[in-house]
Design an enzyme around this catalytic site. Sequence first.
Site, mmCIF file in Angstrom:
data_model
loop_
_atom_site.group_PDB
_atom_site.id
_atom_site.type_symbol
_atom_site.label_atom_id
_atom_site.label_comp_id
_atom_site.label_asym_id
_atom_site.label_seq_id
_atom_site.Cartn_x
_atom_site.Cartn_y
_atom_site.Cartn_z
ATOM 1 N N GLY A 9 1.849 2.197 10.691
ATOM 2 C CA GLY A 9 2.746 3.336 10.552
ATOM 3 C C GLY A 9 3.372 3.778 11.867
ATOM 4 N N ASN B 193 0.871 -1.180 0.000
ATOM 5 C CA ASN B 193 0.000 0.000 0.000
ATOM 6 C C ASN B 193 0.906 1.227 0.000
ATOM 7 O OD1 ASN B 193 -1.863 2.010 0.435
ATOM 8 N ND2 ASN B 193 -2.220 1.493 2.598
ATOM 9 N N TRP B 194 0.955 1.895 -1.141
ATOM 10 C CA TRP B 194 1.894 3.023 -1.276
ATOM 11 C C TRP B 194 1.355 4.327 -0.719
ATOM 12 C CZ3 TRP B 194 4.253 2.405 -6.917
ATOM 13 C CH2 TRP B 194 5.036 1.243 -6.931
ATOM 14 N N SER C 185 3.092 -2.220 10.396
ATOM 15 C CA SER C 185 4.529 -2.256 10.684
ATOM 16 C C SER C 185 5.180 -3.605 10.379
ATOM 17 C CB SER C 185 4.802 -1.822 12.123
ATOM 18 O OG SER C 185 4.288 -0.508 12.344
ATOM 19 N N GLY D 89 2.767 -1.204 4.307
ATOM 20 C CA GLY D 89 2.807 0.232 4.037
ATOM 21 C C GLY D 89 4.238 0.704 3.871
ATOM 22 N N GLY D 90 4.800 1.246 4.933
ATOM 23 C CA GLY D 90 6.137 1.835 4.906
ATOM 24 C C GLY D 90 7.192 0.991 4.199
ATOM 25 N N HIS E 82 -9.643 0.897 4.516
ATOM 26 C CA HIS E 82 -8.387 1.065 5.271
ATOM 27 C C HIS E 82 -8.681 1.968 6.468
ATOM 28 C CE1 HIS E 82 -4.344 2.441 6.263
ATOM 29 N NE2 HIS E 82 -3.885 1.379 5.629
ATOM 30 N N GLU F 83 -5.708 -5.139 10.303
ATOM 31 C CA GLU F 83 -4.722 -4.096 10.587
ATOM 32 C C GLU F 83 -5.114 -3.356 11.859
ATOM 33 O OE1 GLU F 83 -2.523 -2.825 6.762
ATOM 34 O OE2 GLU F 83 -4.321 -1.612 6.937
HETATM 35 P P1 PGA Z 1 2.609 0.169 7.727
HETATM 36 O O1 PGA Z 1 1.204 0.459 6.991
HETATM 37 O O2 PGA Z 1 3.152 -1.111 7.150
HETATM 38 O O3 PGA Z 1 3.442 1.364 7.380
HETATM 39 O O4 PGA Z 1 2.312 0.057 9.181
HETATM 40 C C1 PGA Z 1 0.247 -0.509 6.749
HETATM 41 C C2 PGA Z 1 -0.835 0.047 5.845
HETATM 42 O O5 PGA Z 1 -0.827 1.257 5.526
HETATM 43 O O6 PGA Z 1 -1.727 -0.694 5.427
#
Ligand code: PGA
Length: 251
Positions: free
Chosen positions: A170, A6-7, A210, A231-232, A92, A164
Amino acid sequence: MLVAGNWIMILDLASARQLTSGVVSAVGTPKGTGVALCPPFVDLDATYSLLHGTGIRLGAQNMHEQDSGAFTGEISAPMLRAVGCHYVILGHSERRQLFGETNESVNKKALQALSHRLVPIVCVGESLEQRDADRHNMVVEEQVRAGLANLEVSSSSEIVVAYEPVWAIGTGRTATPDQVQDMHGHIRSLLQDIFNEAIGSGIDILYGGSVKPGNAAELFQRPNVDGGLIGGAALNAEDFAAIVRCAEEAA
Ligand code: PGA
């Protein structure tokens, strides 16, 4: 198994092209696991051109629940199909928290996605407050039941669910493998109840929050953890490829 990146709202067209090329060369041909990239809308077309024929699929981060009409600023399921999307992330936690999405709106979008043969990645997850109050199982059950209400599928590959926990997105704070395993087991029984034993057992349940190369293997080896929504770490081609390899090894 599925690993989806997920960008979020990070990359412009040039950076999206660069990262896609990096991912294609770092990941190679996916072996036994699905891989998907979900860039911002304006990068979808260019990303698809680079992904076409590689085995890596394209997804969007959101969509509107109607086919077309006076909905300024929105993007429809047919538009996503036309630029090569296979997946669409729905509900999300950032959409729920910042843009007022509810279980009901997520459900409408999921119905719409299925009717256009897009695979919805339906996101669920509790807040820190809800976990601390020991309400996480109840909150997630409500999100799963309401979000997936009235969906008709004939195969488990038509839907993906992503767990999630809001407090892990994040933040650098990953849920523990035990917490993830418990919640995924809970979601698995819900899916078997909502659909049927066979379909509910086959739906991919991704963990997100994360995930990094250093913790992916341990998470993906747990029962009912069928990959990740990243994400990251998806913004770095080598890190993303390392996470894909963890999924390939766990598959
Ligand atoms: P993250 O984000 O891996 O940066 O925690 C997950 C997401 O945005 O779905």
